[in-house]
Design an enzyme around this catalytic site. Sequence first.
Site: not given
Ligand code: LLP
Length: 460
Positions: A314, A357, A384
């Site tokens: 996570p 998003y 801007c």
């Molecule tokens: N493992 C892998 C291989 C991933 O690509 C990601 C997130 C995670 C774990 C962690 O996922 P989480 O638990 O944070 O959901 N910038 C976007 C989110 C991109 C997520 C990329 N990968 C946002 O701001 O919502």
Amino acid sequence: MVSTHPAEVRNSGSQYLSDSRSATASPNQELLPLTAKVNSSGCLEIGGCDVTSLVAQFGSPLYILDEETLRTACRQYRDSFKSYYAGESQVVYASKAWNCLAICAIVHSEGLAVEVVSGGELYTALQAGVAPEKLYFHGNNKSVQELQLAIESQCTIIVDNWLELETLAGLAKLPVPIMLRLTPGIECHTHEYIRTGHLDSKFGFDPHQIDRVFSFVSKNPNLKCIGLHAHIGSQIFELQPHHDLPGVMVEWLKKAADYALPVTHLNIGGGLGIRYTEADDPPSIAEWSKVVCEAVTAACQAQQVPLPKLMCEPGRSLIGSACVTAYTIGSRKEVPEIRTYISVDGGMSDNPRPITYQSVYRAVVANRMSAPLTETVTVAGKHCESGDVLIKDISLPTTQPGDILVVPSTGAYNYSMASNYNRVPRPAAVLVKDGEANVIIRRETYQDLIRCDRLPERLI
Ligand code: LLP
């Protein structure tokens, strides 16, 4: 938990500090950090520090990270996996959510491993003292230089594709620990940019090629395949996809045994969502962990496979709710019968998520936590760009220039995706705990902005 709509409550800030907040609260279900409260001056306090005083001391915008909330989330994951899973387990922090020295050090001290996705993140985690055996290196297009750094640092490489597998086979002079990332073909309902588990994804091996991949690895003694990995997406509220994923992955585990691969680790990725507004209702860390642990156990029993070392990864649900961003309110523009804008001293450069998003946020006014909600305004950033709007139509008390607006749930993918658009220096971040605040990232200066610029002689 918060269930009331802001328009229905008279008390502006305290609505996000519901009575049910307790030591057992799951940080990802809270809007404000666990230590948040309103002090006797009617101001927001986090980690025992008055937010308005923090801004007076460190300036704004300011990321305020609550150590207790982050550590609580780490412990809830770690303890849930220990109690719901009979085999070994390892929680891995997906540091892309926010990678910096202090955060890597904190999660490491809680026994978590750290996942990195670039040479830069790997370097930072190593500098923070994360042990190489607790480092996992992801990425769908790692450079040869990054692979070499990974081999030298002796971390585990999560191999994503054929080019990487073949390059590694050529580079490795001694057995290198690897895991293989496969696309599980599991759909989830989240923003299309943050979905990764469906077959049409740039990440991971196509599972239809699994025999070829396993066969290649089994013939290369320097590729020591210790595990398998999948990640289905991010900001997920449903439990079903993570309930279904282990069944698919345990089939892969079984197949790996046919190739005599020393596969003992299974990483089911991250993805648990957090609360950005009162409408968001994610499962708790414990509920999510229980579903995952029980599904892996059941799949292993059904397919008669020994329990693997279970890993999850996570990011957002560990760090997201631990941080708020404090801004100073500046100009105001009233467009009669249409909208009132209030502008803050940051925006899309420190929080690119609304423009990227369409993410929705809430806010409170730190120095007017007990004031009634009197108007609906739109919070604009200072960039801007017309789209630089942080929050559309939010109920707030009447504010004055100089008031401190606090946006919760900004720990994940905010600093890490921040930019210098319009040459705005990136904010500082402070870590708060028991009334003490320490700068963990200093505010950028104008000198920092031209650090990499070069002015050719002939232009001077
Ligand atoms: N493992 C892998 C291989 C991933 O690509 C990601 C997130 C995670 C774990 C962690 O996922 P989480 O638990 O944070 O959901 N910038 C976007 C989110 C991109 C997520 C990329 N990968 C946002 O701001 O919502």
